[in-house]
Design a protein around this motif. Structure first.
Motif, PDB file in Angstrom:
ATOM      1  N   LYS A 149      18.262  34.116   0.552  1.00  0.00           N
ATOM      2  CA  LYS A 149      18.977  33.248  -0.384  1.00  0.00           C
ATOM      3  C   LYS A 149      18.527  33.534  -1.807  1.00  0.00           C
ATOM      4  N   PHE A 150      19.447  33.380  -2.747  1.00  0.00           N
ATOM      5  CA  PHE A 150      19.098  33.499  -4.158  1.00  0.00           C
ATOM      6  C   PHE A 150      18.457  32.187  -4.607  1.00  0.00           C
ATOM      7  N   GLN A 151      17.316  32.279  -5.275  1.00  0.00           N
ATOM      8  CA  GLN A 151      16.518  31.087  -5.565  1.00  0.00           C
ATOM      9  C   GLN A 151      16.501  30.661  -7.032  1.00  0.00           C
ATOM     10  N   ASP A 152      16.774  31.576  -7.958  1.00  0.00           N
ATOM     11  CA  ASP A 152      16.543  31.281  -9.374  1.00  0.00           C
ATOM     12  C   ASP A 152      17.765  30.628 -10.007  1.00  0.00           C
ATOM     13  N   VAL A 157      22.326  29.683 -14.747  1.00  0.00           N
ATOM     14  CA  VAL A 157      22.622  28.969 -15.989  1.00  0.00           C
ATOM     15  C   VAL A 157      22.812  29.965 -17.131  1.00  0.00           C
ATOM     16  N   PHE A 158      21.930  30.965 -17.198  1.00  0.00           N
ATOM     17  CA  PHE A 158      22.055  31.995 -18.242  1.00  0.00           C
ATOM     18  C   PHE A 158      23.369  32.742 -18.119  1.00  0.00           C
ATOM     19  N   MET A 159      23.761  33.112 -16.901  1.00  0.00           N
ATOM     20  CA  MET A 159      25.015  33.836 -16.691  1.00  0.00           C
ATOM     21  C   MET A 159      26.208  33.022 -17.190  1.00  0.00           C
ATOM     22  N   ASN A 160      26.201  31.722 -16.891  1.00  0.00           N
ATOM     23  CA  ASN A 160      27.291  30.863 -17.355  1.00  0.00           C
ATOM     24  C   ASN A 160      27.337  30.788 -18.874  1.00  0.00           C
ATOM     25  N   ARG A 161      26.175  30.661 -19.495  1.00  0.00           N
ATOM     26  CA  ARG A 161      26.119  30.434 -20.936  1.00  0.00           C
ATOM     27  C   ARG A 161      26.448  31.702 -21.740  1.00  0.00           C
ATOM     28  N   ILE A 162      26.069  32.869 -21.236  1.00  0.00           N
ATOM     29  CA  ILE A 162      26.301  34.092 -22.003  1.00  0.00           C
ATOM     30  C   ILE A 162      27.792  34.372 -22.110  1.00  0.00           C
ATOM     31  N   LEU A 163      28.546  34.086 -21.062  1.00  0.00           N
ATOM     32  CA  LEU A 163      29.995  34.280 -21.140  1.00  0.00           C
ATOM     33  C   LEU A 163      30.639  33.185 -21.987  1.00  0.00           C
ATOM     34  N   ALA A 164      30.146  31.953 -21.862  1.00  0.00           N
ATOM     35  CA  ALA A 164      30.708  30.843 -22.632  1.00  0.00           C
ATOM     36  C   ALA A 164      30.534  31.065 -24.127  1.00  0.00           C
ATOM     37  N   LEU A 320      12.554  36.128 -19.218  1.00  0.00           N
ATOM     38  CA  LEU A 320      11.754  37.313 -19.521  1.00  0.00           C
ATOM     39  C   LEU A 320      10.265  37.013 -19.425  1.00  0.00           C
ATOM     40  N   GLU A 321       9.845  35.842 -19.881  1.00  0.00           N
ATOM     41  CA  GLU A 321       8.430  35.474 -19.811  1.00  0.00           C
ATOM     42  C   GLU A 321       7.959  35.336 -18.367  1.00  0.00           C
ATOM     43  N   GLN A 322       8.827  34.867 -17.488  1.00  0.00           N
ATOM     44  CA  GLN A 322       8.471  34.706 -16.081  1.00  0.00           C
ATOM     45  C   GLN A 322       8.633  35.990 -15.279  1.00  0.00           C
ATOM     46  N   GLY A 323       9.288  36.982 -15.861  1.00  0.00           N
ATOM     47  CA  GLY A 323       9.589  38.200 -15.125  1.00  0.00           C
ATOM     48  C   GLY A 323      10.721  38.031 -14.136  1.00  0.00           C
ATOM     49  N   ALA A 324      11.453  36.911 -14.258  1.00  0.00           N
ATOM     50  CA  ALA A 324      12.512  36.610 -13.291  1.00  0.00           C
ATOM     51  C   ALA A 324      13.833  37.274 -13.656  1.00  0.00           C
ATOM     52  N   PHE A 325      13.990  37.685 -14.911  1.00  0.00           N
ATOM     53  CA  PHE A 325      15.273  38.259 -15.327  1.00  0.00           C
ATOM     54  C   PHE A 325      15.557  39.557 -14.586  1.00  0.00           C
ATOM     55  N   PHE A 326      14.572  40.467 -14.556  1.00  0.00           N
ATOM     56  CA  PHE A 326      14.779  41.759 -13.901  1.00  0.00           C
ATOM     57  C   PHE A 326      14.787  41.615 -12.381  1.00  0.00           C
ATOM     58  N   GLN A 327      14.069  40.621 -11.866  1.00  0.00           N
ATOM     59  CA  GLN A 327      14.140  40.352 -10.427  1.00  0.00           C
ATOM     60  C   GLN A 327      15.548  39.919 -10.022  1.00  0.00           C
ATOM     61  N   SER A 328      16.160  39.085 -10.857  1.00  0.00           N
ATOM     62  CA  SER A 328      17.520  38.632 -10.557  1.00  0.00           C
ATOM     63  C   SER A 328      18.523  39.775 -10.683  1.00  0.00           C
ATOM     64  N   LEU A 329      18.332  40.632 -11.689  1.00  0.00           N
ATOM     65  CA  LEU A 329      19.201  41.806 -11.814  1.00  0.00           C
ATOM     66  C   LEU A 329      19.067  42.718 -10.604  1.00  0.00           C
ATOM     67  N   LEU A 330      17.835  42.885 -10.105  1.00  0.00           N
ATOM     68  CA  LEU A 330      17.611  43.695  -8.905  1.00  0.00           C
ATOM     69  C   LEU A 330      18.313  43.080  -7.695  1.00  0.00           C
ATOM     70  N   PHE A 331      18.274  41.749  -7.607  1.00  0.00           N
ATOM     71  CA  PHE A 331      18.965  41.065  -6.519  1.00  0.00           C
ATOM     72  C   PHE A 331      20.477  41.313  -6.614  1.00  0.00           C
ATOM     73  N   MET A 332      21.013  41.323  -7.832  1.00  0.00           N
ATOM     74  CA  MET A 332      22.432  41.596  -8.021  1.00  0.00           C
ATOM     75  C   MET A 332      22.787  43.013  -7.574  1.00  0.00           C
ATOM     76  N   ILE A 333      21.904  43.977  -7.880  1.00  0.00           N
ATOM     77  CA  ILE A 333      22.159  45.360  -7.486  1.00  0.00           C
ATOM     78  C   ILE A 333      22.089  45.513  -5.965  1.00  0.00           C
ATOM     79  N   GLN A 334      21.115  44.842  -5.363  1.00  0.00           N
ATOM     80  CA  GLN A 334      20.949  44.944  -3.912  1.00  0.00           C
ATOM     81  C   GLN A 334      22.046  44.207  -3.153  1.00  0.00           C
ATOM     82  N   HIS A 335      22.615  43.172  -3.769  1.00  0.00           N
ATOM     83  CA  HIS A 335      23.642  42.365  -3.104  1.00  0.00           C
ATOM     84  C   HIS A 335      24.865  42.259  -4.025  1.00  0.00           C
ATOM     85  N   PRO A 336      25.753  43.233  -3.991  1.00  0.00           N
ATOM     86  CA  PRO A 336      26.938  43.214  -4.862  1.00  0.00           C
ATOM     87  C   PRO A 336      27.794  41.968  -4.689  1.00  0.00           C
ATOM     88  N   GLU A 337      27.780  41.384  -3.500  1.00  0.00           N
ATOM     89  CA  GLU A 337      28.567  40.167  -3.274  1.00  0.00           C
ATOM     90  C   GLU A 337      28.073  39.037  -4.170  1.00  0.00           C
TER      91      GLU A 337
END
Length: 432
Positions: A149-152, A157-164, A320-337
């Motif tokens: 499961k995706f946890q972050d 929230v960031f994805m929603n706001r950047i497009l908005a 970025l401070e938590q290191g979660a941004f690149f982890q989430s991007l990696l999750f997106m690459i691993q799971h295109p859905e």
């Protein structure tokens, strides 16, 4: 090797294995503890808020408006001081004013209303289904692999706001807007509460069902009224208190029937209730603070841009401070859905905000409230149909009580406005 030494060695290896398992379980439990992530997110926001606060105070107390010069002067003036343009009435830069809308043909107005209804329903019903899918279902599941499961929630929230903020920025650039007068930093207050309310909204789905969340959101009338008294010093009519009580009763009936039916763990239920309470509290502050900001001459699109701009800044900094941004991007690459779902969530959120502003400017807040109340009812039915949530007879009666109270509230508010217009010698405006 002697039998005695062999037994001792086996015991030591077993102890090390158990200790390692306990350590990994402890680490996993700490990482999945929602309140810890909540405070870590707050610590990330504070690294941006505190320096910003100190800079604002410095420029205010250093007589910068009289002494400041250079390339940065216009930017600092806009962010810290603004133009001090205030108005008691919110300016809407929509191409067609509400008065002009009433003068157009009935057929055209009907098609406009249908477009608004379909746009709002499609945007937010799709958003609700995707939200539940992303937060409650595993990705990469196969016959041999249970998936993950995706946890972050903060990344969503960031994805929603950047497009908005992108959509709002384009609207501001392509359409005529009123001269902006509010200091930019004042958007940050609504931005922080908006981020936290959205985070709670996503996080709550880990502990409670989507229908429960939707119904609890409908009950935010009460804290909104309380925040209105505290922040804006508003007064309310007796029928507003009556409908608020009826909504509370209906929500309680639904929650109690659901609890007795499924017997969820006490800790999970408590966590879900606390997170929902946080969502309602933060969301109530957001709406009241934005209402106070509209005293400046600004449009809804400018409000959307300012709040989402700070939201992007806060969330990307914390990720970025938590290191979660690149982890989430990696999750997106691993799971295109997941990448598709996250993108659709952002599109639905941004389009939904634009439909909200357009509907209110064309048909008023009462029509918008009716549309969104229907959307909440449809969202519960759709979630029950797709994800198999069950509702008892008592819970269904609670649902009916809540939505009856909401419609009663809209009706009473419309009658009160009509009486005020008649008392002022104005004919009531006919809506489609």
């Amino acid at each position: 090797m002697e039998p005695g030494r062999r037994k001792i060695l086996l015991v030591l290896m077993l102890c090390v294995s158990v200790s390692a398992t306990e350590d990994s379980t402890l680490d996993r439990d700490w990482s999945e503890f929602w309140i810890l992530r909540f405070f870590i997110n707050l610590a990330g926001y504070s690294t941006i808020i505190l320096p910003g606060y100190l800079l604002v105070q410095y420029f205010k107390h250093s007589n910068y408006l009289e002494t400041g010069r250079g390339l940065c002067f216009p930017l600092i003036k806009t962010c810290v001081f603004g133009s001090d343009l205030k108005s008691g009435v919110q300016d809407e830069p929509s191409p067609t004013s509400r008065t002009e809308a009433t003068e157009t043909s009935f057929t055209r107005q009907t098609f406009k209303l249908l477009a608004c209804v379909l746009g709002l329903q499609a945007s937010y019903l799709t958003w609700g289904v995707l939200q539940e899918r992303v937060m409650t279902r595993a990705y990469g599941r196969t016959e041999t692999d249970p998936g993950v499961k995706f946890q972050d929630s903060q990344f969503l929230v960031f994805m929603n706001r950047i497009l908005a903020v992108t959509v709002a920025g384009l609207c501001c650039a392509l359409t005529k807007q009123p001269r902006h007068g509010a200091p930019m930093y004042k958007y940050s207050f609504a931005s922080i509460s908006n981020i936290l309310s959205s985070w709670c909204q996503y996080e709550a789905l880990k502990f409670i069902s989507f229908p429960t969340q939707v119904l609890a959101k409908a009950s935010k009338v009460i804290p909104v009224m309380l925040m209105g008294k505290i922040v804006s010093h508003k007064s309310y009519e007796y029928w507003e208190y009556l409908t608020a009580i009826l909504i509370s009763v209906g929500v309680s009936m639904f929650l109690l029937s659901n609890t007795q039916n499924k017997h969820p763990p006490t800790v999970t239920t408590f966590s879900g209730v606390v997170i929902l309470a946080g969502y309602i509290l933060f969301d109530s502050f957001t709406s009241n603070w934005q209402d106070a900001l509209f005293k400046y001459k600004m449009s809804s699109i400018q409000m959307m841009f300012g709040v989402n701009l700070f939201s992007c800044l806060f969330t990307i900094g914390s990720l970025l401070e938590q290191g979660a941004f690149f982890q989430s991007l990696l999750f997106m690459i691993q799971h295109p859905e997941f990448a598709v779902h996250a993108g659709l969530l952002s599109i639905c959120s941004a389009c939904g905000q634009l439909f909200i502003f357009y509907t209110i400017s064309q048909f008023g807040a009462a029509v918008f409230t009716i549309i969104m109340t229907l959307r909440q009812a449809f969202a519960i039915l759709l979630s029950c149909f797709i994800y198999g949530h069950s509702v008892t007879v008592v819970g269904a009666f609670g649902l009916v009580t809540v939505f009856f109270s909401l419609f009663l509230r809209v009706y009473a508010r419309s009658r009160m406005k009509s009486k005020k217009r008649i008392a002022q010698g104005q004919a009531p405006v006919q809506k489609v």
